[in-house]
Design an enzyme around this catalytic site. Structure first.
Site, mmCIF file in Angstrom:
data_model
loop_
_atom_site.group_PDB
_atom_site.id
_atom_site.type_symbol
_atom_site.label_atom_id
_atom_site.label_comp_id
_atom_site.label_asym_id
_atom_site.label_seq_id
_atom_site.Cartn_x
_atom_site.Cartn_y
_atom_site.Cartn_z
ATOM 1 N N HIS A 86 0.831 -1.204 0.000
ATOM 2 C CA HIS A 86 0.000 0.000 0.000
ATOM 3 C C HIS A 86 0.864 1.251 0.000
ATOM 4 O O HIS A 86 1.959 1.282 0.574
ATOM 5 C CB HIS A 86 -0.994 0.004 1.168
ATOM 6 N N ASP A 88 -0.618 4.458 0.706
ATOM 7 C CA ASP A 88 -1.137 5.475 1.625
ATOM 8 C C ASP A 88 -0.403 5.380 2.951
ATOM 9 O O ASP A 88 0.163 4.329 3.296
ATOM 10 C CB ASP A 88 -2.640 5.312 1.825
ATOM 11 N N ASP A 117 6.379 1.524 6.147
ATOM 12 C CA ASP A 117 4.954 1.193 6.048
ATOM 13 C C ASP A 117 4.255 2.127 5.062
ATOM 14 O O ASP A 117 3.717 3.138 5.444
ATOM 15 C CB ASP A 117 4.320 1.314 7.437
ATOM 16 N N GLU A 151 -5.191 1.265 2.801
ATOM 17 C CA GLU A 151 -4.965 0.266 3.847
ATOM 18 C C GLU A 151 -5.084 0.861 5.231
ATOM 19 O O GLU A 151 -5.601 0.216 6.159
ATOM 20 C CB GLU A 151 -3.579 -0.367 3.659
ATOM 21 N N GLU A 152 -4.632 2.093 5.410
ATOM 22 C CA GLU A 152 -4.612 2.699 6.743
ATOM 23 C C GLU A 152 -5.994 3.121 7.227
ATOM 24 O O GLU A 152 -6.163 3.454 8.403
ATOM 25 C CB GLU A 152 -3.680 3.922 6.751
ATOM 26 N N ASP A 175 3.589 -6.099 4.790
ATOM 27 C CA ASP A 175 2.916 -5.131 5.658
ATOM 28 C C ASP A 175 2.909 -5.638 7.095
ATOM 29 O O ASP A 175 2.027 -5.319 7.870
ATOM 30 C CB ASP A 175 1.476 -4.909 5.155
ATOM 31 N N HIS A 424 4.429 4.337 12.178
ATOM 32 C CA HIS A 424 3.326 5.207 12.589
ATOM 33 C C HIS A 424 3.771 6.294 13.576
ATOM 34 O O HIS A 424 2.934 7.051 14.064
ATOM 35 C CB HIS A 424 2.159 4.415 13.206
#
Length: 455
Positions: A86, A88, A117, A151-152, A175, A424
């Protein structure tokens, strides 16, 4: 594999440049438009990646700006191997020492939002395909890179893709973590509502439903309250009180943790509710304390405690708010792969009704489990062992990866055991060594799974 690995070594700087192209796009979910279902920046990141793949000689498709694909064999409509990434990212947040949307190289690290990520792994997957192609290895199965943009925030992109065509039977996503994640617990997000007594003016705590809350506060009609005897009672949560006219403000500070590992946190909400129950005697608050006692993370008091060989249920009362006499509380549950959501919800409903709480299931996600003895998983683990020299094994997690809603997908990478990449968080990074090693593992997996050659 020497030729493949040499290609990746010699093209590493190209990998870094392409990662830089992606990181500079702040692909956080934004306002939708007809040409950008998740906002302009996720769509821009997708088109940038498809452009890089086109430059690499792959056959690309843009699927409604939800997802994109890049195939090794354009003639095959249904590839046998898919690598799902992903593009995003989560918002930058605070605390960065470098610009979050500009790639910074420092001390062997590649720093920027999305580095681990999942933009870095996406670039590694692309260069794995390029390396296999350049080496002239004959594949008897097509490989498809699949790039998503949501995805997020719920994976609506993947749902759109699956409505249009089937995913490859062999599917992995970088992921998650190595060696390989084949089991992911089910997830429930529950909300409760009830009326409070007039003496409770307000209650607020928790910022995210999927995190142990580190802060909570309440304002009540009461006389002077001595909280000194709560100092050591909660083992990690401090409680203080202060007068505000004829009212008292109570504040609790604990320690945050991800909801999948609540035992590593200190829940400020449940500690505060304990104090509030003892001071106010409010029956709803007291009922919540009985269902969610401080320090309990297995759901025992709500009657939902359970476990299997792959893990135990976890439960967190994570968010609470109350104003104008109405309380709302939110709970995060991760339940074992051998259970179903109805197994948990039936018991939880009984506990909520007995406590006088109105309950609603806001999100239901069943567990994901891919058979550990499948040839696909055995091959991936053997690849991991051959490239890294470390023992390969399957692991189960309480969180969810990009393949959670798929039938047979697994998470294969991109974090190595013992790594902490600030995923994150501020200064998210992937090391140069790990980026290159991921590309080599993915390339070896492609050869193993899609050709007659063996490592």
């Amino acid at each position: 594999m020497n030729k493949i690995f040499s290609y990746l070594d010699s093209h590493f700087e190209d990998m870094v440049k392409d990662l830089e192209r992606l990181i500079k796009i702040p692909s956080v979910m934004g306002d939708p438009s007809p040409d950008a279902p998740f906002g302009e920046h996720p769509a821009a990141a997708l088109n940038e990646m498809l452009g890089i793949c086109r430059e690499s000689g792959l056959s690309v498709r843009n699927i409604d700006n939800y997802m994109g694909t890049a195939d090794m064999f354009p003639a095959e409509e249904t590839p046998e191997l898919g690598i799902l990434c992903h593009l995003d990212v989560v918002p930058a947040g605070n605390g960065w020492s470098v610009p979050p949307f500009s790639l910074t190289r420092k001390d062997g690290k590649l720093i920027g939002r999305g580095a681990i990520d999942d933009k870095g792994p996406a670039v590694a997957a692309l260069y794995a395909v390029r390396a296999v192609k350049d080496a002239g290895i004959t594949l008897n199965k097509n490989v498809r890179l699949i790039f998503g943009t949501n995805e997020e925030n719920g994976s609506a992109d993947l749902a759109r893709y699956r409505r249009k065509e089937a995913l490859p039977q062999m599917l992995f996503t970088p992921d998650g973590s190595y060696p390989l994640i084949n089991a992911e617990k089910g997830m429930l997000r529950i909300s409760y509502t009830a009326k409070l007594s007039p003496d409770i003016i307000s209650v607020n705590g928790g910022a995210a439903i999927n995190a142990v809350p580190e802060f909570a506060e309440a304002v009540i009609n009461a006389g002077s309250v001595d909280t000194s005897h709560y100092k050591d009672r909660f083992d990690g949560v401090t409680i203080v009180s202060e007068a505000e006219g004829d009212k008292i403000k109570l504040t609790a500070r604990g320690k945050s943790a991800h909801a999948s590992t609540p035992e590593s946190g200190k829940n400020a909400v449940t500690a505060l509710l304990t104090v509030l129950s003892e001071i106010s005697g409010d029956p709803v608050i007291s009922a919540l304390v009985k269902m969610f006692p401080y320090g309990e993370t297995d759901g025992a008091s709500a009657g939902i405690k359970c476990s299997d060989q792959l893990g135990a249920l976890t439960s967190v009362l994570s968010v609470i708010s109350a104003e104008n006499g109405v309380l709302e509380a939110k709970q995060d549950i991760r339940f074992p792969v051998t259970k179903t959501s109805s197994d948990i919800l039936d018991k939880l409903k009984n506990a909520a009704e007995a406590a006088g709480l109105k309950m609603n299931a806001d999100m239901i996600s069943e567990p994901h489990h891919a058979a550990e003895d499948s040839e696909f998983i055995r091959d991936l683990l053997e690849v991991y062992e051959n490239v890294t020299g470390e023992k390969g094994h399957c692991i189960a997690i309480g969180g969810g990866t990009y393949v959670h809603e798929t039938d047979t997908g697994v998470a294969f990478g991109a974090e190595f055991p013992g790594e902490e990449n600030n995923m994150h968080g501020a200064d998210e990074f992937i090391t140069e060594e790990s980026l290159l090693k991921n590309a080599k593992i993915f390339a070896a997996a492609i050869v193993r799974l899609c050709s007659d050659e063996k490592l």
